[in-house]
Scaffold this motif. Structure first.
Motif, mmCIF file in Angstrom:
data_model
loop_
_atom_site.group_PDB
_atom_site.id
_atom_site.type_symbol
_atom_site.label_atom_id
_atom_site.label_comp_id
_atom_site.label_asym_id
_atom_site.label_seq_id
_atom_site.Cartn_x
_atom_site.Cartn_y
_atom_site.Cartn_z
ATOM 1 N N LEU A 32 -43.876 31.184 89.396
ATOM 2 C CA LEU A 32 -43.845 30.290 88.228
ATOM 3 C C LEU A 32 -44.119 28.847 88.639
ATOM 4 C CD1 LEU A 32 -40.729 31.645 86.301
ATOM 5 C CD2 LEU A 32 -43.138 32.027 85.759
ATOM 6 N N PRO A 44 -38.783 28.291 83.190
ATOM 7 C CA PRO A 44 -39.130 29.111 82.019
ATOM 8 C C PRO A 44 -38.631 28.424 80.743
ATOM 9 C CG PRO A 44 -37.935 30.395 83.665
ATOM 10 C CD PRO A 44 -37.854 28.962 84.084
ATOM 11 N N SER A 45 -39.088 28.918 79.618
ATOM 12 C CA SER A 45 -38.635 28.414 78.326
ATOM 13 C C SER A 45 -37.127 28.587 78.200
ATOM 14 C CB SER A 45 -39.339 29.208 77.210
ATOM 15 O OG SER A 45 -38.765 28.913 75.967
ATOM 16 N N GLU A 99 -38.924 33.918 74.683
ATOM 17 C CA GLU A 99 -40.166 33.319 75.186
ATOM 18 C C GLU A 99 -40.241 33.427 76.704
ATOM 19 O OE1 GLU A 99 -40.740 29.307 73.817
ATOM 20 O OE2 GLU A 99 -40.576 29.899 71.713
ATOM 21 N N ALA A 100 -39.121 33.190 77.383
ATOM 22 C CA ALA A 100 -39.101 33.290 78.843
ATOM 23 C C ALA A 100 -39.432 34.712 79.275
ATOM 24 C CB ALA A 100 -37.738 32.864 79.389
ATOM 25 N N SER A 134 -43.125 35.519 78.711
ATOM 26 C CA SER A 134 -44.028 34.863 79.664
ATOM 27 C C SER A 134 -44.113 35.595 81.002
ATOM 28 C CB SER A 134 -43.623 33.402 79.880
ATOM 29 O OG SER A 134 -42.437 33.319 80.641
ATOM 30 N N VAL A 135 -43.077 36.335 81.364
ATOM 31 C CA VAL A 135 -43.117 37.064 82.645
ATOM 32 C C VAL A 135 -43.391 38.555 82.467
ATOM 33 C CG1 VAL A 135 -41.647 35.404 83.848
ATOM 34 C CG2 VAL A 135 -40.598 37.395 82.760
ATOM 35 N N SER A 157 -45.627 40.189 80.867
ATOM 36 C CA SER A 157 -47.026 40.637 80.926
ATOM 37 C C SER A 157 -47.522 40.787 82.363
ATOM 38 C CB SER A 157 -47.925 39.664 80.155
ATOM 39 O OG SER A 157 -47.886 38.386 80.773
#
Length: 187
Positions: free
Chosen positions: A139, A143-144, A149-150, A153-154, A156
């Motif tokens: 990262l 993270p958010s 959202e956090a 974001s990871v 995927s």
């Protein structure tokens, strides 16, 4: 706590949650209860002003704990952190969905009720979200503060393991939820 006992680094996220994290449960604020659980779990607390590069250089997992899940037991937090470290996977505490969830289809005649979603495929995100060292290293920044959202974001790019959270790890949304959580966690 000795550094040898350190399981992970962690943050209790209270940002963007209004004043609810400062509501009292069992005589203490939600955010304080969440922070104490992290300490009891062997997780060193950081705050979001810590430079991200220092977090990455530590080479440890990062536990993202939501202040709105204040009564999450320390042993559950520690188990999730160990799982992320041992298996190298993103670990997320979840609750099963017990409601019937229907799809709503918009038609020219108005909305219609459609298919029923399989509850086994649905979950409520609770807390914690644990990022193993390899994910932290990948990262660019924190993270958010929104756990969904956090996670998105990871998820995927990294494998996510869902861990069933205990009932006491439920998320609160308002003062009524805090009263209900206090009732089920009364000692």
């Amino acid at each position: 706590m000795e550094d040898d006992d350190l399981l992970a680094l962690g943050v209790v996220v209270e940002r963007d949650r209004g004043s609810l994290p400062f509501t009292l449960i069992h005589g203490e604020s939600l955010v304080a209860c969440a922070a104490w659980a992290m300490g009891e779990a062997g997780i060193r607390l950081l705050d979001l002003s810590t430079p991200w590069e220092a977090v990455r250089e530590a080479g440890l997992s990062l536990v993202w704990h939501d202040a709105l899940c204040p009564m999450t037991p320390p042993d559950f937090l520690a188990a999730c952190a160990r799982r992320a470290l041992t298996d190298g996977v993103v670990t997320a505490g979840v609750h099963p969905v017990t409601d019937t969830v229907k799809e709503v289809i918009e038609t020219l005649g108005g909305p219609m009720v459609g298919a029923t979603h399989d509850r086994d495929e649905l979950r409520h995100l609770a807390s914690p979200l644990v990022l193993p060292p390899a994910v932290v290293a990948a990262l660019e920044d924190w993270p958010s503060s929104d756990l969904r959202e956090a996670l998105a974001s990871v998820a995927s790019k990294h494998r996510v393991v869902w861990v069933d959270a205990p009932p006491s790890a439920r998320r609160v949304r308002d003062a009524d939820d805090v009263l209900a959580l206090a009732a089920i966690t009364r000692r």
